[in-house]
Design a protein around this motif. Sequence first.
Motif: not given
Length: 385
Positions: A326-334, A349-357, A363-366, A368-373
């Motif tokens: 949810c924190s990752v989605l929050q960063v991307l939405m903001s 509910n999605s698996n780990k690999q699917s969510f990370e991809k 989006y980690e390049g543009e 980077p806060e998603v990594i911390k989240a």
Amino acid sequence: MLRVFCKTLLITKAKDSTSSHGFFLRTISSAESTSGTLVSTNQKNLTIYYLVNSCGLSFKVATSMAQKIHIWTTERPDSVIELLRTNGLTNTHIAKLIKMYPRLLFYDPVKTLKPKIEFFQSLGFSRSDLAKFICSDKAILLSSLQNQIIPTLNFLKTFVLTNENLVSALKQYNRLVGYNVKKILEPHVATLRSYGVPDFNISKMIISVPKPLGLSILRFKDITAMVNRMGFDPNSRSFVVAIYSMSGLSKQSWERKREAFRSFGWSDDEFLLAFKVQSRIMLTSEKKLGKLMDFFVKDLHLKPSDVAKYPNLFLLSLERRIIPRCSVLQVLMSKGVIKKDVHIVSVLNSNKQSFEKRFVTRYEGETPEVIKAYEGEMGFLGFDR
């Protein structure tokens, strides 16, 4: 009778987790050996010494065990320990096994223990898995190979078919080894078949959720009848999983958790739907159920009736999975990178690999806060922040 001899035993010191204890074993002379008290004391000290130095037990545990077992000579215990070490048991495994059943030290390693170990090896246990298996339950090495172990495993194999599946079942639930075929296993199989459960589903139960097979005949019948009344399809794997879920609860625990779902505002139909979709929700603690529902409703603004359609959510970890995502989605939405109409339940509910991809590496390049989240370094403040 203890033979009269002179032998100097080592002076040693053993430590437990809290303090040091010194003890010594005196030389027993011909004259002294006539004293029953002295012989008894030295024999007890030898037992403690052996349990500490050869079996890896703490001084405290060894002292307690010395009240129950008596080592007069180390020849047999040495042979048992050597057999266990030769077959992959570490000092930690041996300490656990001897603590669980110290009398194992006096079993015949060649006639009694070795044939059982070789039998389990023949099934395909890896060296490390066999070590874990052997020390997981004392009944494994204590049960009769010909009268208990082989008949039981042969019966189970008629359903699971391969040694690989049989090993998977035993690793899942080691107590299968000790179940009596005539008194327990055959009656349970008969009960399942009476409701139309096919053998391939019985096989799935043995391999993946075998614990209910240890229930009393009456309890197993009651649970199976209840699962059938709820409308589970005997041809579906969900039938045997539901039996497994219910077998882990007492009737009182079942009612308490059922009441917890009612407190969320769920109707009986919504509860039944959720249980049929994911019966393992009843194995989740009442505390976790409440904590998760509180987060879903207050923080994610989901309706309790919506959550009932996705009961898998109650199996997820709030701290390790739900909040970081949810924190990752929050960063991307903001940042305006993704829209706010993301289907949050599907994302969780999605698996780990699917969510990370989809949301992290993309989006980690543009952003980077998603990594911390994602690593839990940012708290979740809500999607409207």
